[in-house]
Design a protein around this motif. Structure first.
Motif, PDB file in Angstrom:
ATOM      1  N   ASN B   1     -52.662 -23.887  27.638  1.00 54.60           N
ATOM      2  CA  ASN B   1     -51.851 -25.065  27.887  1.00 54.60           C
ATOM      3  C   ASN B   1     -50.811 -25.157  26.768  1.00 54.60           C
ATOM      4  O   ASN B   1     -51.129 -25.517  25.638  1.00 54.60           O
ATOM      5  CB  ASN B   1     -52.730 -26.299  27.911  1.00 54.60           C
ATOM      6  N   ALA B   2     -49.563 -24.803  27.080  1.00 53.77           N
ATOM      7  CA  ALA B   2     -48.533 -24.768  26.056  1.00 53.77           C
ATOM      8  C   ALA B   2     -48.209 -26.174  25.604  1.00 53.77           C
ATOM      9  O   ALA B   2     -48.257 -27.133  26.372  1.00 53.77           O
ATOM     10  CB  ALA B   2     -47.290 -24.078  26.601  1.00 53.77           C
ATOM     11  N   GLY B   3     -47.841 -26.296  24.340  1.00 50.91           N
ATOM     12  CA  GLY B   3     -47.398 -27.573  23.819  1.00 50.91           C
ATOM     13  C   GLY B   3     -45.920 -27.736  24.047  1.00 50.91           C
ATOM     14  O   GLY B   3     -45.309 -27.026  24.854  1.00 50.91           O
ATOM     15  N   VAL B   4     -45.321 -28.668  23.312  1.00 55.36           N
ATOM     16  CA  VAL B   4     -43.885 -28.881  23.382  1.00 55.36           C
ATOM     17  C   VAL B   4     -43.197 -27.691  22.719  1.00 55.36           C
ATOM     18  O   VAL B   4     -43.563 -27.305  21.605  1.00 55.36           O
ATOM     19  CB  VAL B   4     -43.489 -30.189  22.679  1.00 55.36           C
ATOM     20  N   ILE B   5     -42.229 -27.127  23.402  1.00 51.92           N
ATOM     21  CA  ILE B   5     -41.540 -25.947  22.884  1.00 51.92           C
ATOM     22  C   ILE B   5     -40.130 -26.319  22.474  1.00 51.92           C
ATOM     23  O   ILE B   5     -39.380 -26.915  23.266  1.00 51.92           O
ATOM     24  CB  ILE B   5     -41.506 -24.824  23.938  1.00 51.92           C
ATOM     25  N   GLN B   6     -39.790 -25.975  21.245  1.00 54.04           N
ATOM     26  CA  GLN B   6     -38.444 -26.257  20.744  1.00 54.04           C
ATOM     27  C   GLN B   6     -37.781 -24.965  20.301  1.00 54.04           C
ATOM     28  O   GLN B   6     -38.392 -24.115  19.665  1.00 54.04           O
ATOM     29  CB  GLN B   6     -38.504 -27.220  19.552  1.00 54.04           C
ATOM     30  N   THR B   7     -36.516 -24.846  20.657  1.00 52.43           N
ATOM     31  CA  THR B   7     -35.729 -23.704  20.209  1.00 52.43           C
ATOM     32  C   THR B   7     -34.338 -24.172  19.819  1.00 52.43           C
ATOM     33  O   THR B   7     -33.825 -25.162  20.390  1.00 52.43           O
ATOM     34  CB  THR B   7     -35.602 -22.642  21.315  1.00 52.43           C
ATOM     35  N   PRO B   8     -33.698 -23.525  18.845  1.00 52.23           N
ATOM     36  CA  PRO B   8     -34.279 -22.517  17.973  1.00 52.23           C
ATOM     37  C   PRO B   8     -35.166 -23.164  16.915  1.00 52.23           C
ATOM     38  O   PRO B   8     -35.100 -24.365  16.707  1.00 52.23           O
ATOM     39  CB  PRO B   8     -33.039 -21.882  17.348  1.00 52.23           C
ATOM     40  N   ARG B   9     -35.970 -22.402  16.236  1.00 49.97           N
ATOM     41  CA  ARG B   9     -36.785 -22.953  15.164  1.00 49.97           C
ATOM     42  C   ARG B   9     -35.939 -23.208  13.912  1.00 49.97           C
ATOM     43  O   ARG B   9     -36.203 -24.130  13.155  1.00 49.97           O
ATOM     44  CB  ARG B   9     -37.930 -21.997  14.835  1.00 49.97           C
ATOM     45  N   HIS B  10     -34.964 -22.359  13.724  1.00 43.43           N
ATOM     46  CA  HIS B  10     -34.068 -22.509  12.572  1.00 43.43           C
ATOM     47  C   HIS B  10     -32.638 -22.275  13.043  1.00 43.43           C
ATOM     48  O   HIS B  10     -32.398 -21.385  13.853  1.00 43.43           O
ATOM     49  CB  HIS B  10     -34.393 -21.501  11.463  1.00 43.43           C
ATOM     50  N   LYS B  11     -31.742 -23.101  12.550  1.00 49.16           N
ATOM     51  CA  LYS B  11     -30.323 -22.914  12.870  1.00 49.16           C
ATOM     52  C   LYS B  11     -29.502 -23.270  11.637  1.00 49.16           C
ATOM     53  O   LYS B  11     -29.695 -24.326  11.023  1.00 49.16           O
ATOM     54  CB  LYS B  11     -29.910 -23.774  14.055  1.00 49.16           C
ATOM     55  N   VAL B  12     -28.575 -22.382  11.311  1.00 47.98           N
ATOM     56  CA  VAL B  12     -27.664 -22.619  10.202  1.00 47.98           C
ATOM     57  C   VAL B  12     -26.257 -22.692  10.779  1.00 47.98           C
ATOM     58  O   VAL B  12     -25.848 -21.797  11.526  1.00 47.98           O
ATOM     59  CB  VAL B  12     -27.747 -21.491   9.151  1.00 47.98           C
ATOM     60  N   THR B  13     -25.552 -23.765  10.473  1.00 45.30           N
ATOM     61  CA  THR B  13     -24.176 -23.894  10.952  1.00 45.30           C
ATOM     62  C   THR B  13     -23.265 -24.204   9.780  1.00 45.30           C
ATOM     63  O   THR B  13     -23.706 -24.704   8.732  1.00 45.30           O
ATOM     64  CB  THR B  13     -24.018 -25.016  11.990  1.00 45.30           C
ATOM     65  N   GLY B  14     -22.010 -23.934   9.984  1.00 44.71           N
ATOM     66  CA  GLY B  14     -21.019 -24.328   9.007  1.00 44.71           C
ATOM     67  C   GLY B  14     -20.549 -25.742   9.310  1.00 44.71           C
ATOM     68  O   GLY B  14     -20.595 -26.196  10.461  1.00 44.71           O
ATOM     69  N   LYS B  15     -20.071 -26.420   8.297  1.00 47.02           N
ATOM     70  CA  LYS B  15     -19.559 -27.776   8.489  1.00 47.02           C
ATOM     71  C   LYS B  15     -18.479 -27.778   9.566  1.00 47.02           C
ATOM     72  O   LYS B  15     -17.562 -26.948   9.545  1.00 47.02           O
ATOM     73  CB  LYS B  15     -18.991 -28.282   7.162  1.00 47.02           C
ATOM     74  N   GLY B  16     -18.611 -28.702  10.517  1.00 41.93           N
ATOM     75  CA  GLY B  16     -17.629 -28.814  11.578  1.00 41.93           C
ATOM     76  C   GLY B  16     -17.996 -28.063  12.852  1.00 41.93           C
ATOM     77  O   GLY B  16     -17.355 -28.258  13.894  1.00 41.93           O
ATOM     78  N   GLN B  17     -19.010 -27.232  12.783  1.00 41.95           N
ATOM     79  CA  GLN B  17     -19.419 -26.498  13.972  1.00 41.95           C
ATOM     80  C   GLN B  17     -20.362 -27.337  14.828  1.00 41.95           C
ATOM     81  O   GLN B  17     -20.838 -28.391  14.427  1.00 41.95           O
ATOM     82  CB  GLN B  17     -20.100 -25.185  13.568  1.00 41.95           C
ATOM     83  N   GLU B  18     -20.637 -26.837  16.014  1.00 38.85           N
ATOM     84  CA  GLU B  18     -21.512 -27.542  16.953  1.00 38.85           C
ATOM     85  C   GLU B  18     -22.910 -26.925  16.921  1.00 38.85           C
ATOM     86  O   GLU B  18     -23.061 -25.722  16.697  1.00 38.85           O
ATOM     87  CB  GLU B  18     -20.930 -27.434  18.360  1.00 38.85           C
ATOM     88  N   ALA B  19     -23.908 -27.761  17.122  1.00 38.82           N
ATOM     89  CA  ALA B  19     -25.287 -27.274  17.195  1.00 38.82           C
ATOM     90  C   ALA B  19     -25.961 -27.884  18.419  1.00 38.82           C
ATOM     91  O   ALA B  19     -25.819 -29.083  18.674  1.00 38.82           O
ATOM     92  CB  ALA B  19     -26.057 -27.659  15.934  1.00 38.82           C
ATOM     93  N   THR B  20     -26.649 -27.040  19.176  1.00 38.70           N
ATOM     94  CA  THR B  20     -27.405 -27.508  20.337  1.00 38.70           C
ATOM     95  C   THR B  20     -28.856 -27.106  20.189  1.00 38.70           C
ATOM     96  O   THR B  20     -29.168 -25.941  19.926  1.00 38.70           O
ATOM     97  CB  THR B  20     -26.834 -26.922  21.650  1.00 38.70           C
ATOM     98  N   LEU B  21     -29.715 -28.093  20.340  1.00 36.84           N
ATOM     99  CA  LEU B  21     -31.153 -27.881  20.195  1.00 36.84           C
ATOM    100  C   LEU B  21     -31.820 -28.135  21.545  1.00 36.84           C
ATOM    101  O   LEU B  21     -31.440 -29.059  22.261  1.00 36.84           O
ATOM    102  CB  LEU B  21     -31.718 -28.831  19.123  1.00 36.84           C
ATOM    103  N   TRP B  22     -32.826 -27.316  21.858  1.00 39.78           N
ATOM    104  CA  TRP B  22     -33.493 -27.410  23.152  1.00 39.78           C
ATOM    105  C   TRP B  22     -34.954 -27.806  23.007  1.00 39.78           C
ATOM    106  O   TRP B  22     -35.611 -27.446  22.009  1.00 39.78           O
ATOM    107  CB  TRP B  22     -33.441 -26.050  23.873  1.00 39.78           C
ATOM    108  N   CYS B  23     -35.422 -28.508  24.024  1.00 44.13           N
ATOM    109  CA  CYS B  23     -36.810 -28.950  24.029  1.00 44.13           C
ATOM    110  C   CYS B  23     -37.382 -28.801  25.434  1.00 44.13           C
ATOM    111  O   CYS B  23     -36.774 -29.235  26.413  1.00 44.13           O
ATOM    112  CB  CYS B  23     -36.907 -30.407  23.585  1.00 44.13           C
ATOM    113  N   GLU B  24     -38.556 -28.197  25.505  1.00 42.11           N
ATOM    114  CA  GLU B  24     -39.288 -28.120  26.772  1.00 42.11           C
ATOM    115  C   GLU B  24     -40.554 -28.958  26.603  1.00 42.11           C
ATOM    116  O   GLU B  24     -41.452 -28.595  25.844  1.00 42.11           O
ATOM    117  CB  GLU B  24     -39.655 -26.678  27.101  1.00 42.11           C
TER     118      GLU B  24
END
Lengths: 114, 114
Positions: B1-24
């Protein structure tokens, strides 16, 4: 406005002692009060919770004491073990906790020394 | 029974860039919550969905943060024009409909904005 206040920020106890963690809240519509614990590198997980129909909830070594009049509740960890070392968060929500957001305190870092 | 899945686990962005995080969320869970965790602020509520509908986004910085839940199996948190102060662990949690109130957290997405 911090709706849930937690103290102390950190606590160190000896193995076998009772650790006492405290929380207070402001919103009288809150009616569900859980405690979560978080071990290093892991996510928070539910430990124990109480609803104001009672003023005490026990689960093994963990007990919540609830004082509705003073808007305070506390977590007592009896016979503390080194494995209990973690960050503990109190929280509160409305609607009996049913799919309503939890408002968390800022956490208490508990260290149990052997 | 899988738990809550989040991706990515780590993300590095530069100032001003966009970041998208996912959750299942856990299959069958009707509510999905997003929290942000930092050492200083603790666990901050951002937003939540119930049966895919947005219910409360009172914790979201409105200008740059947005969240969606296009279907019952995933939710996204998007941060535009990221700033260093957005650096945090973003936690997704899900819960069952009913009165348990228990949140099941994913392992989190650690965002670092340089």
């Amino acid at each position: 406005q911090q709706q849930v206040r937690q103290s102390p920020q950190s606590l160190t106890v000896w193995e076998g002692e009772t650790a006492i963690l405290n929380c207070s809240y402001e919103d009288s519509t809150f009616d569900y009060f859980p405690w979560y614990h978080q071990f290093p590198g892991e996510s928070p997980a539910l430990l124990i919770a109480i609803r104001p129909v009672s003023n005490k909830k026990e689960d093994g070594r963990f007990t919540i004491f609830f004082n509705k009049r003073e808007k305070k509740f506390s977590l007592h960890i009896a016979d503390s073990q080194p494995g209990d070392s973690a960050t503990y968060f109190c929280a509160a929500s409305r609607g009996g906790g049913s799919n309503y957001k939890l408002t968390f305190g800022k956490g208490t870092l508990l260290t149990v020394t052997p | 029974n899988a738990g809550v899945i989040q991706t990515p686990r780590h993300k590095v962005t530069g100032k001003g860039q966009e970041a998208t995080l996912w959750c299942e969320p856990i299959s069958g869970h009707s509510a999905v919550f997003w929290y942000r965790q930092t050492i200083v602020q603790g666990l901050e509520f951002l937003t939540y969905f119930r049966n895919q509908a947005p219910i409360d986004d009172s914790g979201m910085p409105k200008e740059r943060f947005s969240a969606q839940m296009p279907n019952q199996s995933h939710s996204t948190l998007k941060i535009q024009s990221t700033q260093p102060q957005d650096s945090a662990v973003y936690l997704c949690a899900s819960s069952l409909m009913g009165n348990t109130g228990q949140l099941y957290f994913g392992e989190g997405s650690k965002l670092t904005v340089l």
